[in-house]
Design a protein around this motif. Structure first.
Motif, short mmCIF file in Angstrom:
data_model
loop_
_atom_site.label_atom_id
_atom_site.label_comp_id
_atom_site.label_asym_id
_atom_site.label_seq_id
_atom_site.Cartn_x
_atom_site.Cartn_y
_atom_site.Cartn_z
N LYS A 50 -3.85 3.73 -8.47
CA LYS A 50 -5.17 4.10 -7.93
C LYS A 50 -5.17 5.59 -7.59
CE LYS A 50 -5.91 -0.21 -5.38
NZ LYS A 50 -6.01 -1.02 -6.56
N PRO A 51 -6.16 6.35 -8.09
CA PRO A 51 -6.14 7.81 -7.91
C PRO A 51 -6.05 8.21 -6.44
CG PRO A 51 -7.89 7.14 -9.42
CD PRO A 51 -7.31 5.89 -8.86
N ASP A 52 -6.81 7.54 -5.55
CA ASP A 52 -6.82 7.97 -4.16
C ASP A 52 -5.66 7.37 -3.35
OD1 ASP A 52 -8.07 5.61 -4.80
OD2 ASP A 52 -9.22 5.52 -2.94
N ARG A 53 -5.24 6.13 -3.72
CA ARG A 53 -4.21 5.50 -2.93
C ARG A 53 -3.17 4.81 -3.82
NH1 ARG A 53 -4.56 1.32 0.92
NH2 ARG A 53 -6.25 0.49 -0.33
N PRO A 54 -2.40 5.59 -4.56
CA PRO A 54 -1.40 4.98 -5.43
C PRO A 54 -0.31 4.31 -4.59
CG PRO A 54 -1.08 7.35 -5.35
CD PRO A 54 -2.34 7.06 -4.58
N ARG A 55 0.27 3.23 -5.15
CA ARG A 55 1.33 2.53 -4.41
C ARG A 55 2.48 2.16 -5.34
NH1 ARG A 55 0.01 -2.04 -0.45
NH2 ARG A 55 -0.52 -3.23 -2.33
N LEU A 56 3.67 2.23 -4.80
CA LEU A 56 4.85 1.77 -5.53
C LEU A 56 5.58 0.83 -4.56
CD1 LEU A 56 6.62 2.10 -8.10
CD2 LEU A 56 7.82 3.93 -6.93
N THR A 57 5.51 -0.46 -4.87
CA THR A 57 6.00 -1.45 -3.91
C THR A 57 7.16 -2.24 -4.51
OG1 THR A 57 3.64 -1.73 -3.54
CG2 THR A 57 5.11 -3.09 -2.21
#
Lengths: 332, 226, 311
Positions: free
Chosen positions: B80-87
């Protein structure tokens, strides 16, 4: 073998700014690339250049004496040619060394609006005869033709005597089996046309499914191939699939294979070819570095009058197999 | 567009390597203890390689599963451009992934750094992709285009400590490669003979399968004729 | 240049050149019957796919041309779609030079220079995708343009609206999808193109190509690859006419082409409604699958039942 009086130009692919730097560093004479939209025939997800990236890439290349060509080689959409016109205008404004195109209307636009901009005829124009190439030269002043991959070496030699333009051929990479720019197989299966949308067998319509120890590759609704355990896989490019015809299951059109002309480079030069093009804007930096380095060595050896070294490129070819394609009669 | 099968139905066989052993050691560690590490990695990517996420803006809703097959956890990348996540998770069970990429960790890192050609490792079946191929291709192109250099990224991140740490890492890397080579040799000696007989059985099975297809086909043709 | 043909007001029909390698007498009789019975305005003659085939039917060319002309049909001479060898280039030059006042259809730009400045037809193997190319070709004398198969209706509408040349759309038959230097017919028989034994002649409607799981997919015709499904635009005729497209091409298949032409004529003239005509078309060729996806902006193999929404 004697040394060359004129140098052969090595034209190399760049799908990203990193690949452009890799190609320049590995010894490319020229780099070709496209904008990040459907104006070019490698409109793949996550690939290609913004205007700013082109400007930066141009500076990097020009500082090191490398030329940059921009491919605007799809066919503009009826009723909306502005995207393609803007691509040409921007390429001209940024002072690229040439634009590569196929569409008659776009060639006409470029010749009229940017007469100073050098025009190369894209392989997508499928100009396979002296008459067709002369047509583009006389009508739009094209200075170089990239020959379709349907011609044999003697036919190329014959052409060179008859056309007033430079001749470029593909020497390595993904091989089109069909006449380029005149193939609707992909759109028949997926609705996305290489000519209009800029991608053959687009990833959006590709599925790989693991079935037991096999991998099945599909394009749209159609099964293109199945790979057993340990068998080298391929991208489901439609013309490199396995099909049943005449009661036999086979790679009817072409095996999953890469073009490699390393062994016939001297013949191509003797036939009058003045630039060698490497396919693969959609491949990564590692590919660009390896292939460009290999062919830099080969071309330099030939220009010194030596036999080009035998370089192993198996590791980066599709299906691990290579062919010299239509350049040799046995292919047809 | 259907979700890919996310169970590990046929994972890539993990190579017998130091990473596999390290992974075994990590086995009992709950994934959430590893999360800070991946938050840090994503932060470095956002700061040093914004163009990666920039090239993925066409896929704001993608959920990309990354499965280092020699480690006991998987990663979920949401670009997501505004809130990228790597979980980090234990596995993909019940996770809404749109695409999965599987391979040994060392290969995934080499791909990330552009030292390996993605097409080539895929063609050679060392890398498996499932689900939305377009997203995977976009990620590959975006990462490859960024020109990642882990050493430089590391140096930029840890600042003044970089020099000694890098030197240590280099020695570590050399040891690692030695160890990996030795282990490959051990693996060959241990499982080589078994693999050979398995290969022979697989070949025989394939042959039989082929015969069945031929028989079916001729049966169908006979039916059509009558 | 047109003969006195009934109902041109309702749209015209063209029978495209025979793309397959038919036996010479079959080829001749096919055209004789068209001359006598088919309600079409225009008939194309000539070898498009493989220059090696032309010598077979060439002896019948003059009598066929004469019979068609006598029946009031406009005869158009189609050129090769992929011109490579010196022999082929010479043949194309001769075709342009010897055509007299007959229209020639250019299927490769190799012949375009020879046709410049005089009325000619641009065939579906030349890439005309947009108004820029259309205007350029029309300016050089292209008088009628048969558009490539893969264009959607939105593009067809834009091109027809230019009113620079007569627009023709492929409306029936297997769609030509690709050309190659390699002969797949020969390859499927383990032969080389040079020693092909003309095996393509064994498949008068092309050689079926199925996927590995047995799904019909494509058709091979020598060096050409075609669709497995026949395109059928009976349901789209009204919509296309509404865009100002007046001419439709029917590709010769190994079936009753006179009956096919009658179904299209009757639909254009309003004597048959499209669903009824499509049902009769299916009865004419049991087992044949149809497609119309391209014109709807979809996959070429798709079939959309709704007809063209004119928005």
């Amino acid at each position: 073998m004697t040394g060359l009086s004129r140098p052969v130009e090595l034209v190399c692919p760049a799908g990203t700014p990193a690949a452009l730097r890799a190609a320049v560093d590995a010894g490319a004479d020229s780099v070709y690339l496209g904008f990040r939209d459907e104006t070019n025939a490698r409109n793949f997800p996550g690939l290609n250049f913004s205007r700013d990236e082109l400007a930066t890439g141009l500076a990097y290349a020009h500082e090191r004496g490398t030329k940059v060509f921009v491919a605007i080689n799809t066919f503009p959409r009826a009723g909306a040619p502005e995207l393609w016109h803007k691509a040409v205008d921007d390429a001209a404004r940024l002072k690229v060394d040439a634009v590569i195109m196929a569409d008659l209307g776009l060639c006409d636009y470029t010749a009229r609006h940017h007469p100073e901009l050098r025009l190369h005829l894209s392989v997508q124009a499928s100009a396979s005869s002296a008459e067709a190439i002369r047509f583009y030269h006389e009508a739009f002043g094209i200075r170089r033709a990239i020959l379709p991959r349907v011609l044999m070496v003697p036919e190329i030699a014959d052409l060179s005597a008859r056309v007033p333009v430079e001749m470029e051929v593909f020497i390595f990479g993904g091989l089109c089996v069909m006449a380029e720019g005149r193939c609707s197989l992909s759109s028949y299966a997926t609705g996305k046309s290489p000519n209009m949308n800029g991608a053959c067998s687009p990833a959006s319509h590709v599925r790989y499914t693991e079935k037991g120890d096999k991998v099945v590759s599909q394009l749209g609704e159609f099964t293109i191939n199945t790979f057993g355990a340990g068998e080298p896989a391929g991208y489901p490019t439609l013309c490199k699939g396995r099909f049943e015809a005449n009661g036999r299951l086979s790679y009817l059109f072409e095996e999953p294979t890469s073009l490699n002309t390393l062994s016939i480079l001297p013949q191509l030069i003797a036939a009058g070819v003045t630039s060698f093009k490497i396919e693969g804007r959609q491949r990564g930096r590692a590919y660009v570095t390896n292939v460009v380095k290999a062919f830099r060595l080969a071309v330099d050896a030939i220009s010194r009058g030596e036999t080009p070294p035998d370089i192993d490129l198996d590791g980066i070819t599709e299906g691990g197999r290579q062919t010299s394609g239509a350049y040799e009669r046995s292919w047809q | 567009m259907s979700n890919p099968r996310t169970e590990r139905s046929r994972p890539v066989d993990p190579p017998f390597s130091p990473i596999l052993l390290a992974g075994m050691a990590l086995g009992p560690v709950p994934p959430r203890f590893l999360q800070p590490l991946f938050d840090a990695i994503l932060a470095v990517v956002r700061r040093r390689h914004p163009d990666i996420l920039d090239r993925l803006t066409a896929y704001p809703d993608a959920v990309i599963g990354i499965d280092p097959v020699d480690l006991p956890f998987v990663l979920l990348l949401e670009p997501k451009p505004d809130r990228p996540r790597l979980t980090v998770y234990r596995d993909f069970a019940d996770l809404p992934v749109t695409a999965v990429i599987r391979g040994p960790l060392a290969m995934l890192i080499a791909l990330g750094e552009g030292r390996l050609d993605g097409d080539a490792v895929f063609f050679s079946r060392q890398l498996v992709i499932e689900g939305d191929t377009e997203v995977i291709v976009a990620l590959r192109n975006a990462v490859d285009g960024a020109g990642i250099d882990m050493e430089a990224d590391f140096a930029a991140t840890v600042g003044p400590l970089a020099r000694p740490l890098l030197q240590a890492a280099r020695v570590g890397g050399w040891l690692f490669r030695r160890l990996a080579d030795d282990m490959a040799l051990v693996r060959q000696a241990l499982v080589g003979p078994a693999l050979k007989s398995a290969d022979a059985q697989a070949a025989r099975l394939n042959e039989l399968e082929g015969e069945i297809v031929t028989l079916r086909r001729s049966l169908r043709q006979r039916e059509q004729r009558t | 240049m047109n003969g006195s043909i009934p109902s041109p007001r309702n749209g015209k029909l063209t029978i495209g050149p025979v793309l397959f390698n038919w036996k010479p007498e079959v080829w001749r009789d096919f055209y004789f019957r068209l001359a006598d019975e088919a309600p079409v305005e225009t008939v194309h003659l000539g070898e498009v796919v493989c220059s090696k085939r032309r010598p077979f039917f060439a002896p019948h060319l003059a009598e066929v041309t004469e019979r068609l002309s006598a029946a009031g049909k406009e005869v158009v001479l189609s050129s090769l779609a992929l011109v490579m060898s010196e022999r082929e280039r010479d043949a194309m030059r001769a075709l342009a030079a010897d055509a007299g006042d007959r229209l020639v259809e250019a299927n490769d730009l190799a012949i375009a220079a020879d046709l410049a400045g005089r009325p000619h037809v641009i065939g579906p193997f030349v890439n005309v995708y947009n108004e820029g190319t259309l205007a350029y070709l029309a300016g050089r004398g292209a008088w009628r343009i048969c558009l490539p198969a893969e264009l959607p209706a939105t593009t067809l509408a834009v091109l027809a609206a230019q009113a620079l040349a007569e627009i023709e759309v492929q409306a029936f038959g297997r769609l030509p999808l690709a050309l190659s230097a390699r002969c797949y017919h020969a390859r499927s028989h383990n032969l080389h193109k040079d020693g092909c034994q003309y095996v393509c002649g064994r498949d008068p409607d092309g050689m079926p190509v199925d996927t590995m799981d047995g799904k019909p997919f494509l058709t091979v015709n020598g060096t050409q690859t075609m669709s497995c499904r026949y395109v059928n635009l009976l349901g789209e005729l009204a919509g296309l006419r509404g865009m100002g497209i007046d001419r439709f091409r029917l590709w010769p298949q190994d079936c009753d082409m006179v009956a096919v032409a009658r179904l299209f004529r009757d639909t254009l003239d309003g004597r048959l409604d499209a669903p009824e005509a499509s049902a009769r078309l299916a009865d004419l060729m049991p087992g044949t699958e149809f497609a119309n996806g391209y014109v709807h902006g979809r996959e070429g193999h798709a079939f959309v039942a709704e007809g063209l929404g004119l928005s």
